[in-house]
Design a protein around this motif. Sequence first.
Motif, PDB file in Angstrom:
ATOM      1  N   GLN A 224      40.502  24.947  35.204  1.00  0.00           N
ATOM      2  CA  GLN A 224      40.564  25.953  34.215  1.00  0.00           C
ATOM      3  C   GLN A 224      40.050  27.164  34.881  1.00  0.00           C
ATOM      4  OE1 GLN A 224      39.802  23.279  33.017  1.00  0.00           O
ATOM      5  NE2 GLN A 224      41.278  22.635  31.330  1.00  0.00           N
ATOM      6  N   ALA A 225      38.754  27.209  35.091  1.00  0.00           N
ATOM      7  CA  ALA A 225      38.205  28.450  35.577  1.00  0.00           C
ATOM      8  C   ALA A 225      38.517  28.913  37.030  1.00  0.00           C
ATOM      9  CB  ALA A 225      36.511  27.899  35.393  1.00  0.00           C
ATOM     10  N   LEU A 226      38.750  27.788  37.795  1.00  0.00           N
ATOM     11  CA  LEU A 226      39.378  28.329  39.217  1.00  0.00           C
ATOM     12  C   LEU A 226      40.659  28.933  38.992  1.00  0.00           C
ATOM     13  CD1 LEU A 226      38.390  24.985  41.227  1.00  0.00           C
ATOM     14  CD2 LEU A 226      37.314  27.230  41.219  1.00  0.00           C
ATOM     15  N   GLN A 227      41.479  28.297  38.181  1.00  0.00           N
ATOM     16  CA  GLN A 227      42.905  28.951  37.827  1.00  0.00           C
ATOM     17  C   GLN A 227      42.784  30.385  37.611  1.00  0.00           C
ATOM     18  OE1 GLN A 227      45.778  26.865  35.824  1.00  0.00           O
ATOM     19  NE2 GLN A 227      46.984  28.515  35.250  1.00  0.00           N
ATOM     20  N   CYS A 228      41.786  30.629  36.589  1.00  0.00           N
ATOM     21  CA  CYS A 228      41.709  31.691  35.866  1.00  0.00           C
ATOM     22  C   CYS A 228      41.260  32.823  37.028  1.00  0.00           C
ATOM     23  CB  CYS A 228      40.470  31.865  34.894  1.00  0.00           C
ATOM     24  SG  CYS A 228      40.330  33.291  33.868  1.00  0.00           S
ATOM     25  N   MET A 229      40.206  32.561  37.826  1.00  0.00           N
ATOM     26  CA  MET A 229      39.710  33.464  38.883  1.00  0.00           C
ATOM     27  C   MET A 229      40.792  33.587  39.920  1.00  0.00           C
ATOM     28  SD  MET A 229      36.705  34.270  37.649  1.00  0.00           S
ATOM     29  CE  MET A 229      36.807  34.006  36.176  1.00  0.00           C
ATOM     30  N   GLU A 230      41.517  32.744  40.284  1.00  0.00           N
ATOM     31  CA  GLU A 230      42.691  32.956  41.269  1.00  0.00           C
ATOM     32  C   GLU A 230      43.536  33.883  40.973  1.00  0.00           C
ATOM     33  OE1 GLU A 230      44.688  31.975  44.888  1.00  0.00           O
ATOM     34  OE2 GLU A 230      42.755  31.307  44.215  1.00  0.00           O
ATOM     35  N   GLU A 231      43.943  33.681  39.460  1.00  0.00           N
ATOM     36  CA  GLU A 231      44.828  34.626  38.936  1.00  0.00           C
ATOM     37  C   GLU A 231      44.348  36.022  39.014  1.00  0.00           C
ATOM     38  OE1 GLU A 231      45.840  33.219  35.056  1.00  0.00           O
ATOM     39  OE2 GLU A 231      47.016  31.761  35.757  1.00  0.00           O
ATOM     40  N   VAL A 232      43.091  36.230  38.540  1.00  0.00           N
ATOM     41  CA  VAL A 232      42.223  37.485  38.831  1.00  0.00           C
ATOM     42  C   VAL A 232      42.269  38.173  40.178  1.00  0.00           C
ATOM     43  CG1 VAL A 232      40.159  38.605  38.128  1.00  0.00           C
ATOM     44  CG2 VAL A 232      41.000  37.197  36.491  1.00  0.00           C
ATOM     45  N   SER A 233      41.849  37.387  40.994  1.00  0.00           N
ATOM     46  CA  SER A 233      41.716  37.965  42.435  1.00  0.00           C
ATOM     47  C   SER A 233      42.937  38.333  42.753  1.00  0.00           C
ATOM     48  CB  SER A 233      41.067  36.825  43.335  1.00  0.00           C
ATOM     49  OG  SER A 233      41.662  35.699  43.118  1.00  0.00           O
ATOM     50  N   GLY A 234      44.277  37.644  42.408  1.00  0.00           N
ATOM     51  CA  GLY A 234      45.458  37.816  42.668  1.00  0.00           C
ATOM     52  C   GLY A 234      46.110  39.400  42.264  1.00  0.00           C
ATOM     53  N   TYR A 235      45.733  39.498  40.918  1.00  0.00           N
ATOM     54  CA  TYR A 235      46.004  40.835  40.475  1.00  0.00           C
ATOM     55  C   TYR A 235      45.215  41.914  41.144  1.00  0.00           C
ATOM     56  CZ  TYR A 235      48.068  38.363  36.537  1.00  0.00           C
ATOM     57  OH  TYR A 235      48.842  37.384  35.627  1.00  0.00           O
ATOM     58  N   LEU A 236      44.092  41.788  41.637  1.00  0.00           N
ATOM     59  CA  LEU A 236      43.078  42.618  41.982  1.00  0.00           C
ATOM     60  C   LEU A 236      43.659  43.020  43.639  1.00  0.00           C
ATOM     61  CD1 LEU A 236      39.737  41.596  41.186  1.00  0.00           C
ATOM     62  CD2 LEU A 236      40.527  44.032  40.817  1.00  0.00           C
ATOM     63  N   MET A 237      44.183  41.998  44.125  1.00  0.00           N
ATOM     64  CA  MET A 237      44.710  42.132  45.525  1.00  0.00           C
ATOM     65  C   MET A 237      46.062  42.917  45.621  1.00  0.00           C
ATOM     66  SD  MET A 237      43.795  41.707  48.764  1.00  0.00           S
ATOM     67  CE  MET A 237      44.692  43.270  49.176  1.00  0.00           C
ATOM     68  N   LYS A 238      46.976  42.571  44.478  1.00  0.00           N
ATOM     69  CA  LYS A 238      48.122  43.137  44.357  1.00  0.00           C
ATOM     70  C   LYS A 238      47.983  44.893  44.011  1.00  0.00           C
ATOM     71  CE  LYS A 238      52.354  42.607  41.563  1.00  0.00           C
ATOM     72  NZ  LYS A 238      53.056  41.951  40.362  1.00  0.00           N
ATOM     73  N   MET A 239      47.018  45.094  43.338  1.00  0.00           N
ATOM     74  CA  MET A 239      46.714  46.559  43.268  1.00  0.00           C
ATOM     75  C   MET A 239      46.213  47.195  44.375  1.00  0.00           C
ATOM     76  SD  MET A 239      46.732  49.312  41.163  1.00  0.00           S
ATOM     77  CE  MET A 239      47.114  48.546  39.431  1.00  0.00           C
ATOM     78  N   ILE A 240      45.288  46.447  44.928  1.00  0.00           N
ATOM     79  CA  ILE A 240      44.504  47.079  46.055  1.00  0.00           C
ATOM     80  C   ILE A 240      45.883  47.397  47.183  1.00  0.00           C
ATOM     81  CG2 ILE A 240      43.557  46.473  48.468  1.00  0.00           C
ATOM     82  CD1 ILE A 240      41.325  44.964  46.565  1.00  0.00           C
ATOM     83  N   HIS A 241      46.770  46.440  47.298  1.00  0.00           N
ATOM     84  CA  HIS A 241      48.018  46.536  48.196  1.00  0.00           C
ATOM     85  C   HIS A 241      48.799  47.657  47.891  1.00  0.00           C
ATOM     86  CE1 HIS A 241      52.287  45.431  49.792  1.00  0.00           C
ATOM     87  NE2 HIS A 241      51.582  45.352  50.864  1.00  0.00           N
ATOM     88  N   PHE A 242      49.003  47.925  46.498  1.00  0.00           N
ATOM     89  CA  PHE A 242      49.575  49.228  45.959  1.00  0.00           C
ATOM     90  C   PHE A 242      48.913  50.576  46.577  1.00  0.00           C
ATOM     91  CE2 PHE A 242      51.468  47.030  41.806  1.00  0.00           C
ATOM     92  CZ  PHE A 242      52.312  46.391  42.686  1.00  0.00           C
ATOM     93  N   LEU A 243      47.748  50.565  46.474  1.00  0.00           N
ATOM     94  CA  LEU A 243      46.886  51.652  46.655  1.00  0.00           C
ATOM     95  C   LEU A 243      46.934  52.084  48.221  1.00  0.00           C
ATOM     96  CD1 LEU A 243      44.233  50.995  44.134  1.00  0.00           C
ATOM     97  CD2 LEU A 243      45.757  52.866  43.865  1.00  0.00           C
ATOM     98  N   VAL A 244      46.716  50.924  49.001  1.00  0.00           N
ATOM     99  CA  VAL A 244      46.710  50.975  50.472  1.00  0.00           C
ATOM    100  C   VAL A 244      48.100  51.642  50.915  1.00  0.00           C
ATOM    101  CG1 VAL A 244      46.466  49.873  52.687  1.00  0.00           C
ATOM    102  CG2 VAL A 244      44.786  49.400  50.771  1.00  0.00           C
ATOM    103  N   MET A 245      49.083  51.036  50.495  1.00  0.00           N
ATOM    104  CA  MET A 245      50.543  51.593  51.028  1.00  0.00           C
ATOM    105  C   MET A 245      50.478  52.962  50.494  1.00  0.00           C
ATOM    106  SD  MET A 245      51.363  48.912  52.848  1.00  0.00           S
ATOM    107  CE  MET A 245      53.164  49.544  53.057  1.00  0.00           C
ATOM    108  N   LEU A 246      50.183  53.374  49.139  1.00  0.00           N
ATOM    109  CA  LEU A 246      50.522  54.650  48.718  1.00  0.00           C
ATOM    110  C   LEU A 246      49.812  55.755  49.382  1.00  0.00           C
ATOM    111  CD1 LEU A 246      51.874  56.539  46.589  1.00  0.00           C
ATOM    112  CD2 LEU A 246      50.135  55.855  45.083  1.00  0.00           C
ATOM    113  N   LEU A 247      48.437  55.543  49.622  1.00  0.00           N
ATOM    114  CA  LEU A 247      47.458  56.660  49.982  1.00  0.00           C
ATOM    115  C   LEU A 247      46.743  56.380  51.286  1.00  0.00           C
ATOM    116  CD1 LEU A 247      45.292  56.546  46.541  1.00  0.00           C
ATOM    117  CD2 LEU A 247      47.183  58.052  47.329  1.00  0.00           C
ATOM    118  N   ASP A 248      47.206  55.188  51.890  1.00  0.00           N
ATOM    119  CA  ASP A 248      46.873  54.935  53.455  1.00  0.00           C
ATOM    120  C   ASP A 248      45.209  55.175  53.467  1.00  0.00           C
ATOM    121  OD1 ASP A 248      46.913  54.245  56.030  1.00  0.00           O
ATOM    122  OD2 ASP A 248      47.403  56.470  56.793  1.00  0.00           O
TER     123      ASP A 248
END
Length: 312
Positions: A224-248
């Motif tokens: 459960q802890a590993l799944q929780c951390m996997e989900e969180v890192s996934g959300y963070l990477m998704k946001m990072i991707h948005f920002l990199v693509m938008l702002l370069d």
Amino acid sequence: MSGYFIGIDIGATHCRVKCCDTDKKNSYITDKQLFKRFDTVREEIDYNVCSRIDWYIKNHGLSINNLKGIGIAVPALFDRNTGELMGWPNNPKWENINLKSIIEEKYSVPVIIEEDANSAAYGEYAQGSATGMENIIYITVSTGIGSGLILDGNLYIGHHGFAGEIGHIVIEEGGTECTCGKKGCFQALASGPAILKRYRSLKNDDRNYTLEEVFKSMEKGEKQALQCMEEVSGYLMKMIHFLVMLLDIECVVLGGGVVISNDYIFSNLLRKLREYEFYGRLVEVRKAKLGDDSGVEGILGLIYNKLEPVSI
């Protein structure tokens, strides 16, 4: 000494104070104290801001007469024209309080107010993980989630002064309800409280876990802890991707207790980074070099840069 500046970072749980000389020849340590709650906002300001400044000045043998300016980092929205705090979700007593005027009246020196994530971004840009870079974003993941932008070497605040409020960008329609009232906000999915809520859900257990307990369970390989951390890192990477693509941007600096104290999330982010396509953009993801001191170092740098030419 020709003079000195004071910087103070007011957080939800701690206050940090530091100073620097106008010639930057002396380096002083950071004082960290728990934020203490009182019945009234004036009591809280007197104890957490004024008494901390007074103690720091006295403890380091400084003269109040040589104080040239004060910078204050706050986890709140504020009016940049007046210095009035407009919204602090974790401490609504401070809303509609003109913190700038209160501190200027007490110390008779110029005061600047800046949002805490913006201050931390400037700290990491000026002397932290992003030194030498011109386009970065700092993301803090803690009790809440915020960010600060440095674009073309300047702190970017946006048209209304509220740039960087990524915590309330909806990234999962119909997701977990956020404190702001919307569902699926980034903050509702990846902040410290969000991790605990998700972990309890996966465990089907209403016990009051701490983040340290979740991290230890993750280190032991608990599913459960590993799944929780996997989900969180996934959300963070998704946001990072948005920002990199938008702002370069060229660098993402991650701070806040959730990332700083957990190597699993950070290493998982680096792994996921390789899975994303940035179409020729090169981006680095780094931990905040200054750690929890990013904010106080940043606000001290901002007040120095604003007033140092006038002070000499």
